[in-house]
Design a protein around this motif. Sequence first.
Motif, PDB file in Angstrom:
ATOM      1  N   GLY A  95     -43.187 -56.062   4.238  1.00 23.51           N
ATOM      2  CA  GLY A  95     -43.780 -54.982   5.016  1.00 23.51           C
ATOM      3  C   GLY A  95     -44.858 -55.478   5.950  1.00 23.51           C
ATOM      4  N   ALA A 133     -46.144 -49.665   3.486  1.00 19.66           N
ATOM      5  CA  ALA A 133     -44.730 -49.775   3.135  1.00 19.66           C
ATOM      6  C   ALA A 133     -44.496 -50.691   1.951  1.00 19.66           C
ATOM      7  N   ASP A 134     -45.455 -51.588   1.657  1.00 18.71           N
ATOM      8  CA  ASP A 134     -45.349 -52.446   0.478  1.00 18.71           C
ATOM      9  C   ASP A 134     -45.875 -51.774  -0.781  1.00 18.71           C
ATOM     10  N   ARG A 140     -41.215 -45.944   1.143  1.00 23.92           N
ATOM     11  CA  ARG A 140     -40.945 -46.194   2.546  1.00 23.92           C
ATOM     12  C   ARG A 140     -40.242 -45.007   3.187  1.00 23.92           C
ATOM     13  N   LEU A 184     -42.940 -42.411   4.016  1.00 18.59           N
ATOM     14  CA  LEU A 184     -43.715 -42.880   5.154  1.00 18.59           C
ATOM     15  C   LEU A 184     -42.921 -42.730   6.448  1.00 18.59           C
ATOM     16  N   PHE A 185     -41.638 -43.009   6.383  1.00 23.06           N
ATOM     17  CA  PHE A 185     -40.731 -42.857   7.519  1.00 23.06           C
ATOM     18  C   PHE A 185     -40.723 -41.404   8.009  1.00 23.06           C
ATOM     19  N   LEU A 188     -40.537 -49.634  10.233  1.00 21.34           N
ATOM     20  CA  LEU A 188     -39.980 -49.272   8.932  1.00 21.34           C
ATOM     21  C   LEU A 188     -38.464 -49.466   8.905  1.00 21.34           C
TER      22      LEU A 188
END
Length: 382
Positions: free
Chosen positions: A127, A256-257, A261, A264-265, A305
């Motif tokens: 990420g 993202a890590d 994800r 977040l996207f 992402l």
Amino acid sequence: MRWGTYFAVLSSVLSVGLALGVSMPLVSLRLEAWGYGAFAIGVMAAMPAIGVLLGASLASRLASILGTANLMRLCLWGGSISVGLLALLPNYWIWLALRLMLGVILTMVFILGESWINQLVTENLRGKLVALYGSCYALSQLGGPLLLGVIGTGHDFGFWVGTALLATSPLLLLGRSGAPSAEASHVSLGDLAGFCRQLPAIAWAIALFAGFEAMILTLLPVYCLQQGFTPEIALAMVSTVVVGDALLQLPIGALADKISRRRLFSGCAVALMASSLAIPLLVDTDAIWPLWVVFGASAGGLFTLSLILIGERYRDDALVRANAHVAQLWGIGCLLGPLAAGAGSQWISGQALPLLMAAGALGLVILSQRPRAFGTVQPVAA
């Protein structure tokens, strides 16, 4: 982890961003000064999209013959020649052909460079390091309009700066290893359809961001001029969008890590939709400056992402082919985005550019809520 190779590949791709950032806005501003309308400028902006589709179909085959590093160097030198010819041959129809050549050549650089980087990074740093790539690339594009604002748009210095950058950057790749292997295969549009069915949200986001990027470098300066701003302010607004893209990719990559994800996207898609809708309302106020930052950050976050999610799933030739599909989607987005925005701006509404982005983001928000929108492929172990 080959850190030296990572930064060499990163730097060579960044030279492309800086070269495009300093030369492509100059093309649009030059055409606008010559009296061409928004649609003609949109056609010019969309021309590399055809080259993108051609380059995506050839990258894997040529890399298997020449080697990834050798092909990247040849493409960078070819791009240098094409940008130099923009200065030497100032003609609309010749520029269309040169933009087509740039699309073919630089597409292969992006496919191979992004594949090389995703192959090198370890999963626990994926990420952050992919986001660092996205952030630095955006900064390189930011540097282009800023540099163009300093050296001016009344002459061809911007073209020659881009030429020099692309001519020298291949030297960074000498002696580098760790590139993904590639097979002599042809990536067709039929293969792309399968990729889109497997990862529909990622496919939509890539095409949307491609349209965003093409419009920001070509049509956004014209949009700002139409709103009554000077060329210097218009270029500063383009740079502000890219600042948002650049500065917030590292925090997005770090998140993202650590968190979902997919969630977040979806958040980036919502932020892009909201900021796009707010542009026509706030363009004449001071609030437009922070809004440009959010606009750029949310769009860039979607692309970062997408690359992270692809890098989880593929290696070697499969990774090169996946990134070839990314390039195909990029070509489609670059083709349809500027054409639609240019036509809409000239014949429907002067606010077509932000409204088109809002519509695309709304579609992504809806699509990302589907259960299988991000596919069912299990991540590949590092």
